[in-house]
Design a protein around this motif. Structure first.
Motif, mmCIF file in Angstrom:
data_model
loop_
_atom_site.group_PDB
_atom_site.id
_atom_site.type_symbol
_atom_site.label_atom_id
_atom_site.label_comp_id
_atom_site.label_asym_id
_atom_site.label_seq_id
_atom_site.Cartn_x
_atom_site.Cartn_y
_atom_site.Cartn_z
ATOM 1 N N LEU A 397 -19.829 22.527 94.771
ATOM 2 C CA LEU A 397 -19.303 21.571 95.759
ATOM 3 C C LEU A 397 -20.376 21.220 96.781
ATOM 4 C CD1 LEU A 397 -16.827 19.999 96.768
ATOM 5 C CD2 LEU A 397 -16.268 21.975 98.192
ATOM 6 N N ARG A 398 -21.136 22.203 97.240
ATOM 7 C CA ARG A 398 -22.226 21.945 98.197
ATOM 8 C C ARG A 398 -23.255 21.006 97.578
ATOM 9 N NH1 ARG A 398 -27.349 24.180 99.131
ATOM 10 N NH2 ARG A 398 -27.988 24.106 101.340
ATOM 11 N N TYR A 399 -23.635 21.294 96.332
ATOM 12 C CA TYR A 399 -24.615 20.455 95.634
ATOM 13 C C TYR A 399 -24.125 19.017 95.553
ATOM 14 C CZ TYR A 399 -27.797 19.122 91.796
ATOM 15 O OH TYR A 399 -28.740 18.504 91.021
ATOM 16 N N LEU A 400 -22.858 18.840 95.178
ATOM 17 C CA LEU A 400 -22.304 17.501 95.000
ATOM 18 C C LEU A 400 -22.182 16.766 96.328
ATOM 19 C CD1 LEU A 400 -21.154 15.531 92.915
ATOM 20 C CD2 LEU A 400 -18.911 16.579 93.276
ATOM 21 N N MET A 401 -21.714 17.450 97.372
ATOM 22 C CA MET A 401 -21.537 16.797 98.670
ATOM 23 C C MET A 401 -22.882 16.407 99.294
ATOM 24 S SD MET A 401 -18.476 16.240 99.202
ATOM 25 C CE MET A 401 -17.164 16.560 98.047
ATOM 26 N N LYS A 402 -23.906 17.224 99.097
ATOM 27 C CA LYS A 402 -25.232 16.856 99.597
ATOM 28 C C LYS A 402 -25.717 15.571 98.919
ATOM 29 C CE LYS A 402 -26.735 20.248 102.369
ATOM 30 N NZ LYS A 402 -27.310 20.036 103.716
ATOM 31 N N PHE A 403 -25.454 15.457 97.630
ATOM 32 C CA PHE A 403 -25.842 14.238 96.921
ATOM 33 C C PHE A 403 -25.042 13.036 97.386
ATOM 34 C CE2 PHE A 403 -24.506 11.438 93.416
ATOM 35 C CZ PHE A 403 -25.695 10.739 93.234
ATOM 36 N N LEU A 404 -23.731 13.196 97.535
ATOM 37 C CA LEU A 404 -22.890 12.074 97.950
ATOM 38 C C LEU A 404 -23.230 11.622 99.367
ATOM 39 C CD1 LEU A 404 -19.434 13.176 96.482
ATOM 40 C CD2 LEU A 404 -21.072 11.535 95.542
ATOM 41 N N ALA A 405 -23.593 12.574 100.226
ATOM 42 C CA ALA A 405 -24.039 12.194 101.572
ATOM 43 C C ALA A 405 -25.319 11.371 101.495
ATOM 44 C CB ALA A 405 -24.246 13.444 102.422
ATOM 45 N N LEU A 406 -26.216 11.749 100.592
ATOM 46 C CA LEU A 406 -27.449 10.978 100.402
ATOM 47 C C LEU A 406 -27.135 9.601 99.825
ATOM 48 C CD1 LEU A 406 -30.539 11.271 100.629
ATOM 49 C CD2 LEU A 406 -30.549 12.057 98.265
ATOM 50 N N LEU A 407 -26.173 9.535 98.930
ATOM 51 C CA LEU A 407 -25.763 8.246 98.378
ATOM 52 C C LEU A 407 -25.178 7.348 99.457
ATOM 53 C CD1 LEU A 407 -25.232 6.486 95.810
ATOM 54 C CD2 LEU A 407 -22.989 7.592 95.677
ATOM 55 N N ALA A 408 -24.390 7.931 100.363
ATOM 56 C CA ALA A 408 -23.760 7.140 101.419
ATOM 57 C C ALA A 408 -24.776 6.602 102.423
ATOM 58 C CB ALA A 408 -22.706 7.977 102.144
ATOM 59 N N GLN A 461 -19.149 13.049 105.235
ATOM 60 C CA GLN A 461 -19.698 12.693 106.537
ATOM 61 C C GLN A 461 -20.289 13.906 107.253
ATOM 62 O OE1 GLN A 461 -16.168 10.941 108.198
ATOM 63 N NE2 GLN A 461 -16.826 8.849 107.756
ATOM 64 N N ASN A 462 -19.733 15.079 107.004
ATOM 65 C CA ASN A 462 -20.189 16.291 107.695
ATOM 66 C C ASN A 462 -20.862 17.267 106.737
ATOM 67 O OD1 ASN A 462 -18.777 15.997 110.543
ATOM 68 N ND2 ASN A 462 -17.230 15.457 109.013
ATOM 69 N N ALA A 463 -21.524 16.733 105.717
ATOM 70 C CA ALA A 463 -22.133 17.596 104.703
ATOM 71 C C ALA A 463 -23.171 18.533 105.310
ATOM 72 C CB ALA A 463 -22.766 16.742 103.597
ATOM 73 N N ASP A 464 -23.979 18.042 106.240
ATOM 74 C CA ASP A 464 -25.017 18.893 106.818
ATOM 75 C C ASP A 464 -24.430 20.000 107.685
ATOM 76 O OD1 ASP A 464 -26.993 17.474 105.582
ATOM 77 O OD2 ASP A 464 -27.333 16.118 107.271
ATOM 78 N N THR A 465 -23.256 19.737 108.282
ATOM 79 C CA THR A 465 -22.614 20.765 109.112
ATOM 80 C C THR A 465 -21.883 21.787 108.255
ATOM 81 O OG1 THR A 465 -22.324 19.153 110.891
ATOM 82 C CG2 THR A 465 -20.960 21.134 110.979
ATOM 83 N N LEU A 466 -21.129 21.306 107.270
ATOM 84 C CA LEU A 466 -20.339 22.198 106.426
ATOM 85 C C LEU A 466 -21.207 22.947 105.420
ATOM 86 C CD1 LEU A 466 -17.331 19.802 105.737
ATOM 87 C CD2 LEU A 466 -17.324 21.830 107.200
ATOM 88 N N PHE A 467 -22.291 22.322 104.986
ATOM 89 C CA PHE A 467 -23.175 22.933 103.994
ATOM 90 C C PHE A 467 -24.609 22.883 104.526
ATOM 91 C CE2 PHE A 467 -19.768 20.525 101.880
ATOM 92 C CZ PHE A 467 -19.045 21.572 101.343
ATOM 93 N N PRO A 468 -24.946 23.720 105.495
ATOM 94 C CA PRO A 468 -26.257 23.625 106.152
ATOM 95 C C PRO A 468 -27.395 23.993 105.201
ATOM 96 C CG PRO A 468 -25.104 25.611 106.854
ATOM 97 C CD PRO A 468 -24.131 24.823 106.033
ATOM 98 N N GLY A 469 -28.584 23.533 105.589
ATOM 99 C CA GLY A 469 -29.779 23.854 104.825
ATOM 100 C C GLY A 469 -30.153 22.759 103.840
ATOM 101 N N ASP A 470 -31.448 22.767 103.466
ATOM 102 C CA ASP A 470 -31.931 21.801 102.489
ATOM 103 C C ASP A 470 -31.505 22.235 101.086
ATOM 104 O OD1 ASP A 470 -33.147 20.405 104.537
ATOM 105 O OD2 ASP A 470 -35.037 21.518 104.330
ATOM 106 N N ILE A 471 -31.593 21.307 100.158
ATOM 107 C CA ILE A 471 -31.185 21.608 98.791
ATOM 108 C C ILE A 471 -32.191 21.020 97.816
ATOM 109 C CG2 ILE A 471 -29.738 19.540 98.576
ATOM 110 C CD1 ILE A 471 -27.799 21.299 96.923
#
Length: 589
Positions: A397-408, A461-471
């Motif tokens: 889920l973290r992997y996917l949300m980080k990507f979707l945040a980048l897509l947005a 919208q809050n991917a960096d807060t909910l899933f901190p750190g680079d990927i």
């Protein structure tokens, strides 16, 4: 003299009554009685298993190896294959495959014949002896003992009655002759009773010895069934080893350019439709193969593709992509040019999971978090639910949300705002457990999916807060690193938001930025996707030049409002179509 004889008769009768033998069961202790109760069931079990096991044999019972092999169906199959490949070109693929198959079927037939001969020798014959010889002999001794005991008891009753008759005859004053006759008869009965007693003791000793022997050999009898399974296991191991060796040789000599569906079925089943944990363990991965593969392909050159995840791909292309991903994930480059097929493969993987990525167990907790109105409380609740996800679900889920945040981040170009992404992907990430009644389930899914969309939007919208750190998206290292993405502000002029053409270069006042809720995001997307419209021929150049900025702004808003309504309607249709697709897909399972 007469008194001594009478005393002797009474003494014999008394001795007989004191030495009366009880029934057979009374000869045995409690342990031997339990052993005796197991005799009949053991005989039936041995007989029935032997009968059924004998029926399982395919070869001729009692025959030697050669005769047995000739009667086996596998040998008949091998003969048919041998006759068939002779009619084919020996250098053809089919001819070579048939020749190899003929040899392996012959080998399997011999392994089967050897198995059946071992089975007869080590299991069937011992079971037959047990059910037809050993146990019947013990049961025969039991019946003999029962008969002897019964005869003995009868004779003792006669002896006792004779003693009584002798006593009553003397009391009535019978003659000496009658008294002597009665005494002699009693003596004869006593001798018969003592002889019968000796036979009872002998038969009892034999029966007790049989019971002790059976009790000590029960473990041996149990080993017959254990040995049966050991022989079966050895047979299957030998068969599997022969098949593996033949298949390896066959594949080495027969290269295949297009894998058959049967060869594709096994790896394909380990990717799509498998539980997430099982898929990750079998392939030794941290991120599911379809998720990483699709993300890496989209990152390479498709982040600015308009309508990503919303526009459908061709069914044949999508099916071929899924098969290629399962069989050879390193050969996916050809699909990079079709980003909608790649996005569809990712959506399909999420939708076909037996349990949603965000799990059934936490469904109610996700819904409670989504129902909170205050943003801070909602974010805190979402963070708490995320922390309770299983490790593999959280990682994916973290992997996917980080990507979707980048897509947005590229929403001005690809038109996929967090809200739009949540509409098309949310129902694939979480859905309610199955309930009774299709209509009730569909109604519940409709209401809950609206909450799911809002929740997934907040996760993006809050991917960096909910899933901190680079990927590192290329977590497995199987895929080439994505090309650097151009900044959204550096997009080509042709990708700028369209504007109404005017004959004068006079600037048009820009609208203030709109807030981020889903309804406004839909309007932004509708306005940005509005096509260019030529100027009306009824409007002259002078009237356009004379139009004030306020009038021009009002006209543009009026023209765009109708386009916004149409685009919002299309997005809602997409959402409900995706929702229905999720429902019917899960109902079909």
């Amino acid at each position: 003299m007469m008194k001594r004889q009478l005393h002797r008769m009474r003494q014999l009768a008394h001795t007989g009554s004191l030495g009366r033998t009880p029934e057979t069961a009374e000869f045995l202790g409690e342990d031997l009685q339990q052993v005796e109760q197991r005799l009949e069931p053991a005989k039936r079990a041995a007989h029935n298993v032997h009968k059924r096991l004998q029926a399982c044999l395919q070869g001729q019972s009692g025959a030697d190896m050669d005769k047995r092999v000739k009667k086996l169906p596998l040998m008949a199959l091998s003969t048919t294959m041998a006759e068939s490949f002779k009619e084919l070109d020996p250098d053809s693929s089919m001819g070579k495959a048939l020749e190899m198959s003929c040899a392996i079927q012959n080998q399997l037939a011999r392994i089967l014949a050897e198995f059946e001969m071992t089975l007869e020798r080590d299991v069937l014959q011992p079971l037959n002896r047990l059910s037809e010889e050993e146990l019947p002999a013990i049961l025969k001794h039991k019946k003999s003992l029962q008969k002897l005991v019964s005869d003995w008891n009868t004779l003792k009753s006669r002896l006792s009655q004779a003693a009584k008759n002798s006593g009553s005859g003397q009391g009535l004053g019978g003659g000496p002759g009658s008294y002597t006759t009665t005494a002699n008869k009693a003596e004869m009965l006593k001798e018969e009773e003592e002889e019968l007693k000796r036979k009872v003791e002998q038969c009892k000793d034999e029966y007790l010895a049989d019971l002790y022997h059976f009790a000590t050999k029960e473990d041996t009898y149990a080993n017959y069934f254990i040995h049966l399974m050991e022989i079966q296991a050895d047979y299957h191991r030998k068969s599997l080893s022969s098949l593996d060796t033949a298949l390896a040789e066959l594949r080495e000599n027969h290269s295949q350019t297009d894998p058959s569906p049967s060869m594709m079925a096994a790896p394909f089943s380990r990717v799509y439709g498998m539980p997430l944990g099982t898929h990750l363990r079998e392939l030794g991965r941290d991120i599911a193969l379809p998720i990483e593969a699709c993300v890496m392909m989209l990152l390479s050159e498709s982040m600015k593709e308009e309508g990503l995840f919303r526009l459908a791909a061709g069914a044949s292309v999508l099916k071929r992509l899924k098969q290629t991903m399962a069989s050879d994930p390193c050969s996916l480059q050809e699909f990079c040019s079709d980003p909608h097929a790649v996005a569809g493969a990712l959506k399909s993987y999420l939708r076909e999971l037996p349990e949603p990525l965000m799990t059934f167990d936490l469904y109610d907790d996700w819904m409670r978090a989504a129902s909170l109105k205050e943003p801070g409380a909602r974010l805190e609740a979402l963070q708490e639910v995320c922390s309770r996800l299983p490790r593999e679900n959280l990682s994916n889920l973290r992997y996917l949300m980080k990507f979707l945040a980048l897509l947005a981040e590229a929403q001005e170009v690809n038109k996929m705002t967090p809200s739009n992404i949540a509409i098309v992907l949310g129902p694939n990430l979480l859905w309610p457990p199955e309930k009774e009644g299709d209509l009730a389930q569909l109604d519940a899914a409709s209401v809950s999916s609206i909450q799911v969309v809002g929740m997934v939007e907040a996760l993006i919208q809050n991917a960096d807060t909910l899933f901190p750190g680079d990927i590192n998206f290329n977590v497995s290292g199987l895929f080439s690193a994505p090309a650097p993405q151009d900044k959204v502000s550096d997009r080509p002029a042709s990708e700028e938001l369209p504007s109404i053409a005017t004959p004068t270069p006079a600037p048009v006042p820009a609208l203030a930025p709109a807030p981020a809720p889903a309804s406004v995001a839909l309007k932004e997307r509708a306005e940005s996707e509005a096509p260019r419209r030529p100027a009306s021929p009824k409007v002259s150049r002078s009237s356009l030049e004379a139009a004030t900025p306020t009038e021009d702004m009002a006209r543009r808003r009026s023209q765009g409002s109708r386009r916004k309504e149409g685009e919002a309607s299309l997005l809602l249709q997409d959402f409900y179509f995706s929702l229905a697709n999720i429902f019917f897909c899960k109902a079909g399972k």
